[in-house]
Design an enzyme around this catalytic site. Structure first.
Site, PDB file in Angstrom:
ATOM      1  N   HIS A 275       1.043  -8.388  -3.723  1.00 20.67           N
ATOM      2  CA  HIS A 275       2.214  -8.037  -2.909  1.00 20.67           C
ATOM      3  C   HIS A 275       1.973  -8.420  -1.456  1.00 20.67           C
ATOM      4  CE1 HIS A 275       5.272  -5.690  -0.819  1.00 20.67           C
ATOM      5  NE2 HIS A 275       4.317  -5.048  -0.168  1.00 20.67           N
TER       6      HIS A 275
ATOM      7  N   ASP B  51      16.263 -35.169  13.986  1.00 20.39           N
ATOM      8  CA  ASP B  51      15.531 -34.612  12.842  1.00 20.39           C
ATOM      9  C   ASP B  51      14.219 -34.073  13.378  1.00 20.39           C
ATOM     10  OD1 ASP B  51      14.226 -34.126  10.296  1.00 20.39           O
ATOM     11  OD2 ASP B  51      15.672 -35.510   9.417  1.00 20.39           O
TER      12      ASP B  51
ATOM     13  N   TRP C 196      -5.161  -7.643   0.469  1.00 15.52           N
ATOM     14  CA  TRP C 196      -4.836  -8.979   0.981  1.00 15.52           C
ATOM     15  C   TRP C 196      -5.869  -9.442   1.991  1.00 15.52           C
ATOM     16  CZ3 TRP C 196      -2.974 -11.169   5.726  1.00 15.52           C
ATOM     17  CH2 TRP C 196      -2.958 -10.285   6.800  1.00 15.52           C
TER      18      TRP C 196
ATOM     19  N   SER D 237      -0.342 -26.188   4.564  1.00 13.99           N
ATOM     20  CA  SER D 237       1.100 -26.288   4.746  1.00 13.99           C
ATOM     21  C   SER D 237       1.506 -25.771   6.129  1.00 13.99           C
ATOM     22  CB  SER D 237       1.807 -25.501   3.643  1.00 13.99           C
ATOM     23  OG  SER D 237       3.095 -25.160   4.031  1.00 13.99           O
ATOM     24  N   SER D 238       0.930 -24.631   6.518  1.00  9.36           N
ATOM     25  CA  SER D 238       1.272 -24.058   7.825  1.00  9.36           C
ATOM     26  C   SER D 238       0.875 -24.993   8.958  1.00  9.36           C
ATOM     27  CB  SER D 238       0.552 -22.735   8.043  1.00  9.36           C
ATOM     28  OG  SER D 238       1.014 -21.785   7.164  1.00  9.36           O
TER      29      SER D 238
ATOM     30  N   HIS E 157      -5.181 -10.870  13.460  1.00 11.46           N
ATOM     31  CA  HIS E 157      -4.307 -10.294  14.467  1.00 11.46           C
ATOM     32  C   HIS E 157      -3.301 -11.297  15.003  1.00 11.46           C
ATOM     33  CE1 HIS E 157      -2.528  -7.206  16.741  1.00 11.46           C
ATOM     34  NE2 HIS E 157      -2.349  -8.141  17.649  1.00 11.46           N
TER      35      HIS E 157
ATOM     36  N   GLU F 173      -2.106 -13.585  13.414  1.00  8.70           N
ATOM     37  CA  GLU F 173      -1.178 -13.709  12.291  1.00  8.70           C
ATOM     38  C   GLU F 173      -0.045 -12.688  12.405  1.00  8.70           C
ATOM     39  OE1 GLU F 173      -0.730 -15.682   9.812  1.00  8.70           O
ATOM     40  OE2 GLU F 173       0.627 -14.482   8.585  1.00  8.70           O
TER      41      GLU F 173
ATOM     42  N   TYR G 171       1.288 -11.691  15.068  1.00 11.30           N
ATOM     43  CA  TYR G 171       2.268 -12.213  16.021  1.00 11.30           C
ATOM     44  C   TYR G 171       2.948 -13.456  15.496  1.00 11.30           C
ATOM     45  CZ  TYR G 171       0.931  -8.501  18.909  1.00 11.30           C
ATOM     46  OH  TYR G 171       0.734  -7.234  19.343  1.00 11.30           O
TER      47      TYR G 171
ATOM     48  N   SER H 280      16.454 -12.716  20.440  1.00 11.02           N
ATOM     49  CA  SER H 280      16.849 -13.160  21.772  1.00 11.02           C
ATOM     50  C   SER H 280      17.995 -14.162  21.725  1.00 11.02           C
ATOM     51  CB  SER H 280      15.663 -13.801  22.503  1.00 11.02           C
ATOM     52  OG  SER H 280      14.588 -12.912  22.546  1.00 11.02           O
TER      53      SER H 280
ATOM     54  N   HIS I 266      -9.645  -4.186  16.698  1.00 14.05           N
ATOM     55  CA  HIS I 266      -8.983  -2.883  16.546  1.00 14.05           C
ATOM     56  C   HIS I 266      -8.716  -2.591  15.056  1.00 14.05           C
ATOM     57  CE1 HIS I 266      -4.872  -5.030  17.375  1.00 14.05           C
ATOM     58  NE2 HIS I 266      -5.224  -5.173  16.127  1.00 14.05           N
ATOM     59  N   HIS I 267      -8.917  -3.590  14.211  1.00 13.36           N
ATOM     60  CA  HIS I 267      -8.803  -3.336  12.776  1.00 13.36           C
ATOM     61  C   HIS I 267     -10.117  -2.812  12.210  1.00 13.36           C
ATOM     62  CE1 HIS I 267      -4.872  -5.279  12.389  1.00 13.36           C
ATOM     63  NE2 HIS I 267      -5.311  -6.070  13.352  1.00 13.36           N
TER      64      HIS I 267
ATOM     65  N   THR J  19       5.093  -6.676  25.458  1.00 11.97           N
ATOM     66  CA  THR J  19       6.042  -6.304  24.406  1.00 11.97           C
ATOM     67  C   THR J  19       7.112  -5.385  24.987  1.00 11.97           C
ATOM     68  OG1 THR J  19       4.142  -6.359  22.926  1.00 11.97           O
ATOM     69  CG2 THR J  19       6.190  -5.510  22.024  1.00 11.97           C
TER      70      THR J  19
ATOM     71  N   LYS K 150       9.727  -7.276  26.747  1.00 10.41           N
ATOM     72  CA  LYS K 150      10.731  -7.854  25.854  1.00 10.41           C
ATOM     73  C   LYS K 150      11.773  -6.818  25.459  1.00 10.41           C
ATOM     74  CE  LYS K 150       8.566 -11.812  23.887  1.00 10.41           C
ATOM     75  NZ  LYS K 150       9.753 -12.648  23.930  1.00 10.41           N
TER      76      LYS K 150
ATOM     77  N   ARG L 217      -4.621   4.615   1.572  1.00 10.97           N
ATOM     78  CA  ARG L 217      -3.820   3.537   1.006  1.00 10.97           C
ATOM     79  C   ARG L 217      -4.600   2.903  -0.143  1.00 10.97           C
ATOM     80  NH1 ARG L 217      -4.758  -1.412   5.345  1.00 10.97           N
ATOM     81  NH2 ARG L 217      -3.488  -2.637   3.938  1.00 10.97           N
TER      82      ARG L 217
HETATM   83  C1  HEM Z   1      10.865  -3.694  -0.430  1.00  9.82           C
HETATM   84  C2  HEM Z   1      10.107  -3.522   0.574  1.00  9.82           C
HETATM   85  C3  HEM Z   1       8.644  -3.169   0.491  1.00  9.82           C
HETATM   86  C4  HEM Z   1       8.064  -2.104  -0.128  1.00  9.82           C
HETATM   87  C5  HEM Z   1       8.741  -0.993  -0.919  1.00  9.82           C
HETATM   88  C6  HEM Z   1       6.645  -2.210   0.103  1.00  9.82           C
HETATM   89  C7  HEM Z   1       5.702  -1.318  -0.349  1.00  9.82           C
HETATM   90  C8  HEM Z   1       4.341  -1.441  -0.160  1.00  9.82           C
HETATM   91  C9  HEM Z   1       3.345  -0.548  -0.625  1.00  9.82           C
HETATM   92  C10 HEM Z   1       3.640   0.710  -1.415  1.00  9.82           C
HETATM   93  C11 HEM Z   1       2.138  -1.032  -0.239  1.00  9.82           C
HETATM   94  C12 HEM Z   1       0.753  -0.588  -0.472  1.00  9.82           C
HETATM   95  C13 HEM Z   1       0.293   0.543  -0.576  1.00  9.82           C
HETATM   96  C14 HEM Z   1      -1.143   0.742  -0.781  1.00  9.82           C
HETATM   97  O1  HEM Z   1      -1.908   0.411   0.140  1.00  9.82           O
HETATM   98  O2  HEM Z   1      -1.494   1.207  -1.861  1.00  9.82           O
HETATM   99  C15 HEM Z   1       2.361  -2.203   0.493  1.00  9.82           C
HETATM  100  C16 HEM Z   1       1.361  -2.962   1.061  1.00  9.82           C
HETATM  101  C17 HEM Z   1       1.580  -4.055   1.866  1.00  9.82           C
HETATM  102  N1  HEM Z   1       2.805  -4.611   2.197  1.00  9.82           N
HETATM  103 FE1  HEM Z   1       4.601  -3.958   1.523  1.00  9.82          FE
HETATM  104  N2  HEM Z   1       6.397  -3.308   0.855  1.00  9.82           N
HETATM  105  C18 HEM Z   1       7.605  -3.926   1.113  1.00  9.82           C
HETATM  106  C19 HEM Z   1       7.821  -5.072   1.845  1.00  9.82           C
HETATM  107  C20 HEM Z   1       6.837  -5.769   2.515  1.00  9.82           C
HETATM  108  C21 HEM Z   1       7.091  -6.904   3.357  1.00  9.82           C
HETATM  109  C22 HEM Z   1       8.444  -7.552   3.642  1.00  9.82           C
HETATM  110  C23 HEM Z   1       5.922  -7.280   3.847  1.00  9.82           C
HETATM  111  C24 HEM Z   1       5.825  -8.444   4.795  1.00  9.82           C
HETATM  112  C25 HEM Z   1       4.833  -9.048   5.183  1.00  9.82           C
HETATM  113  C26 HEM Z   1       4.881  -6.407   3.316  1.00  9.82           C
HETATM  114  C27 HEM Z   1       3.535  -6.483   3.578  1.00  9.82           C
HETATM  115  C28 HEM Z   1       2.576  -5.678   3.029  1.00  9.82           C
HETATM  116  C29 HEM Z   1       1.160  -5.815   3.234  1.00  9.82           C
HETATM  117  C30 HEM Z   1       0.466  -6.872   4.098  1.00  9.82           C
HETATM  118  C31 HEM Z   1       0.534  -4.813   2.503  1.00  9.82           C
HETATM  119  C32 HEM Z   1      -0.942  -4.532   2.434  1.00  9.82           C
HETATM  120  C33 HEM Z   1      -1.507  -4.983   1.158  1.00  9.82           C
HETATM  121  C34 HEM Z   1      -2.913  -4.539   1.044  1.00  9.82           C
HETATM  122  O3  HEM Z   1      -3.163  -3.325   1.153  1.00  9.82           O
HETATM  123  O4  HEM Z   1      -3.778  -5.395   0.846  1.00  9.82           O
HETATM  124  N3  HEM Z   1       5.492  -5.487   2.509  1.00  9.82           N
HETATM  125  N4  HEM Z   1       3.715  -2.436   0.529  1.00  9.82           N
HETATM  126 CU   LIG Z   2      -4.239  -6.428  14.976  1.00  7.53          CU
END
Ligand code: HEM
Ligand SMILES: [Cu+2]
Lengths: 177, 551
Positions: B91, B120, B156, B183-184, B267, B269, B271, B282, B316-317, B342, B345, B464
């Site tokens: 996810h 283009d 992740w 790609s990025s 970090h 990332e 931004y 804006s 800070h992480h 920030t 802004k 978490r």
């Molecule tokens: C429908 C909307 C979303 C829901 C319900 C949702 C829900 C969740 C939940 C429940 C977790 C993890 C919980 C855990 O740590 O056990 C999570 C982790 C995460 N979500 Fe989302 N999320 C959503 C959208 C997004 C979006 C749009 C992003 C955009 C980048 C995102 C990025 C992340 C990241 C980076 C993690 C951390 C994964 C990790 O712990 O390695 N999520 N999300």
């Molecule tokens: Cu950070």
């Protein structure tokens, strides 16, 4: 920088020049990532920060580590303690460990130990030759007993597995009080 | 609508005479699948990016719902813990690299040439490659679910030692990250070169739209840090299979080193996912406040300061890894310092709205929603930046709440705003304002129902990345899960709304459907023809728009 004054050939050339510079910058940043490795070592040394001490680890002997974890299900008057929490093993070898099992109540206790592995796939590479978890156990009131597990480490044990946790949880026997 | 449309070269058929050297390889005639596989037109590629991103959003969202379903009640209902961990990991990776980042690149592809008056993107062929690397990398992640041992399950962030121990799912994730990074980088090179070299006369750097500025700075950030991530995962790969010991303590390596390298990427990332959102907001706020953007120059400087500072705050992480107190203080104060640009802004957006003739069409609703909720995420970030507080909150649901306020209500809401804002330009039709508003309010309500309780869960100590939890966390978790499913449902409604618009919406869109929009993309007809600005807009036209923007 008014691009309108450039012909399209000139502009293509300018574009390519900028792109090459950026490509070089990106390649240099891969180097930077690797550069952080020696920098980190120097930095930790200068600040006197504790580092992992490779001289304390024997790379050849401890191809793999098994760590033991124990749990007791809610309310069960028993205790399970690994006598050596961490043991070393190697592919093709045997791992032997002892646990102390105690009944803390004044009544006989029937229980069973349920094992699980982390990472999960370690289970495929460790075969239990002998284990106190094979059978249900009955302890007399206040009894303390040492129990053992003997594991055969598969020849195919992947080196990257490193450390494996084998966890036991004690559960009461359903039919006995 | 505007006289300016006739500056557009109407002789589109015979542009072959203009030797651009990149976009005249017969794609013009290409139809059906060839049009997309061999796409070199920036609009086609932008469209590909946006649809790819949406499908990844649905995939990652489905995984999120898998997580939330399991967490609805305590105990294990649906998944084993191992699979639950794969769900959180995929996810995170899919949302970050598959949904949010490609969406911004897609928007940059679609809009930058239009906004800057360029025919283009600078490198049309490379552009095709940067897009087509994405589907295979997504496929690698999906395949990894089915290999022995399953997908990567260490989060992740891919921290060792766990990431060194997984099966081949981890290798697939590493290769996927390699492709995504490549790609990025190619996409970023394209964006930078286009912005630096392809602007129309009169459009100086300090006069170009804010979205171009934030795309430019974001692209620089990506070129600086995507290679660092690639390096980090390559080290993981060699540690796993080729006997190196970067992160293996047993050979003298250090797992904490990975965290430093990862967050040196990680970090900035953050931004990379936030700055383009700032740019979009804006653009939208001045349009619907019918006032020029307040403090354009300070916006540019704030963007640049955020980018530079983002390289000095990574640890800070890692407040809980055991750093010396001086290092903790350094990273803590640097992080707090980012709140200053920030804040500039947020202040500027509010000042733009101040005494403006505001109207609240859907894009504006999402932009205002962004400002409100992003600020909440900014504040919880400030709380987490306090080292002694973070040692308590690290890896709790408070962090999950925090980053979803900035990523969902921040990045994602800005993307929704952008889609509604530019949909008339893309499709030539107006979307249904009623359905758009419904989508906004629905998302707004359920987003907060989902993520606000997570603050409380985190403060109460729920970690978490766990599939089960003690009983006292039940109520808030149930609430969050209900919110998540409703939120997800609303996004299917968004899809319906977009398709409805493509099929004709509520009627034809004029070249400029927004009274207060003065950037160049509104000077071409709607839908934007396949080729635009083959002759750059005249200096008068550019300056007319700039004057309206008070530049
Ligand atoms: C429908 C909307 C979303 C829901 C319900 C949702 C829900 C969740 C939940 C429940 C977790 C993890 C919980 C855990 O740590 O056990 C999570 C982790 C995460 N979500 Fe989302 N999320 C959503 C959208 C997004 C979006 C749009 C992003 C955009 C980048 C995102 C990025 C992340 C990241 C980076 C993690 C951390 C994964 C990790 O712990 O390695 N999520 N999300
Ligand atoms: Cu950070």
């Amino acid at each position: 920088m008014t691009s309108a004054t450039l012909t399209s050939v000139e502009r293509d050339r300018a574009n390519r020049r900028t792109a090459i510079k950026l490509g070089i910058a990106a390649a240099a940043m891969v180097g930077f990532a690797y550069g952080m490795v020696p920098f980190y070592n120097v930095f930790c040394e200068a600040l006197g920060i504790d580092r992992a001490r490779p001289e304390l680890a024997d790379v050849h002997a401890a191809a793999m580590r098994v760590e033991f974890d124990t749990n007791v299900s809610n309310g069960l008057p028993a205790r399970l303690t690994p006598l050596e929490p961490v043991v070393a093993g190697r592919a093709g070898g045997l791992v032997k460990a002892k646990f102390r099992l105690e009944n803390l109540s004044d009544a006989p206790l029937g229980l069973r130990a349920v094992p699980s592995y982390a990472p999960e796939r370690a289970g495929r590479f460790l075969t239990k030759m002998e284990c106190f978890c094979f059978n249900a156990l009955t302890l007399a009131a206040r009894e303390t007993r040492d129990v053992t597990v003997v594991l055969l480490v598969d020849e195919q044990m992947p080196a990257e597995l490193g450390a494996v946790t084998l966890s036991y949880t004690l559960f009461p026997l359903e039919d006995k009080a | 609508m505007t006289a300016a449309t006739d500056t557009l070269n109407p002789t589109q058929g015979d542009h072959a005479g203009e030797a651009h050297g990149h976009d005249d390889h017969g794609h013009h005639a290409a139809t059906g699948w060839r049009r997309w596989v061999y796409a070199t037109n920036h609009k086609d590629i932008g469209t590909l990016y946006l649809w790819f991103s949406f499908s990844m959003f649905i995939l990652g969202g489905t995984m999120a719902l898998g997580i939330r379903a399991e967490l609805f009640t305590p105990g294990l209902q649906f998944w084993q813990p191992e699979f639950f961990n794969q769900l959180t990991t995929l996810h995170g990776i899919i949302m970050v690299f598959g949904a949010i980042m490609p969406a911004f690149t897609g928007l940059a592809n679609w809009m930058l040439p239009l906004m800057l008056g360029a025919p283009d993107m600078a490198f049309a062929r490379m552009n095709n490659w940067s897009f087509w690397l994405l589907p295979p990398s997504a496929l690698l992640l999906v395949i990894s679910l089915f290999v022995p041992g399953g997908a990567a399950a260490g989060g992740w962030t891919l921290y060792p030692p766990l990431s060194l121990q997984f099966g081949m799912g981890m290798d697939l994730a590493i290769f996927s990250v390699h492709l995504l990074g490549l790609s990025s980088i190619m996409g970023s090179i394209n964006i930078i070169v286009t912005i630096l070299n392809m602007r129309s006369p009169g459009m100086t750097l300090m006069k170009m739209p804010m979205f171009a500025w934030t795309s430019l700075v974001t692209a620089y950030l990506l070129i600086a840090v995507a290679p660092v991530l690639a390096g980090a995962v390559t080290m993981l790969l060699t540690d796993r299979h080729f006997g190196t010991h970067f992160f293996k303590a047993v050979g003298g390596g250090d797992p904490v080193l990975f965290q430093h390298i990862f967050w040196f990427f990680g970090h900035p990332e953050v931004y990379i996912m936030a700055l383009p959102a700032f740019g979009i907001v804006s653009q939208i706020i001045p349009t619907f406040a019918r006032k020029p953007l307040f403090g354009y120059h300070s916006m540019v400087y704030a963007t640049a300061s955020i980018a530079i500072l983002s390289f000095m705050v990574w640890a800070h992480h890692m407040f809980s890894v055991g750093m010396p107190a001086t290092a903790q203080l350094f990273f803590m104060f640097m992080t707090m310092l980012i709140a200053v640009p920030t804040g500039v802004k947020v202040f500027n957006w509010i000042a733009t709205m101040w005494q403006g003739a505001m109207s609240f069409e859907t894009p504006m609703l999402f932009a205002v929603g962004f400002v409100c909720l992003f600020t909440v995420g900014g504040f919880s970030g400030l709380v987490l930046s306090i080292a002694p507080v973070d040692t308590q909150m690290h890896d709790t649901y408070y962090v999950v709440a925090h980053f979803h306020y900035v990523l969902v209500a921040g990045a994602l809401f800005s993307l929704f705003g952008a889609v509604y804002y530019w949909l008339p330009k893309w499709t030539g039709y107006m979307y249904s304002e009623k359905m758009g508003k419904f989508h906004f309010w629905w998302s707004m309500v359920w987003f907060n129902v989902t993520f606000f309780p997570m603050h409380f869960l985190g403060l109460a100590g729920m970690p978490r990345r766990i599939p089960d939890y003690p009983l006292q966390f039940t109520d808030f978790n149930a609430l969050a899960s209900v919110g998540a499913f409703c939120f997800g449902l609303g996004q299917l409604f968004f899809l319906y709304n977009v398709i409805h618009t493509i099929r004709g919406g509520v009627g034809k869109a004029p070249a400029n459907p927004w009274e207060g929009a003065h950037t160049l993309e509104w000077e071409v007809p709607s839908p934007a023809p396949h080729h635009t600005w083959e002759t750059p807009p005249s200096q008068e036209l550019v300056e007319k728009g700039l004057k309206e923007q008070a530049l």
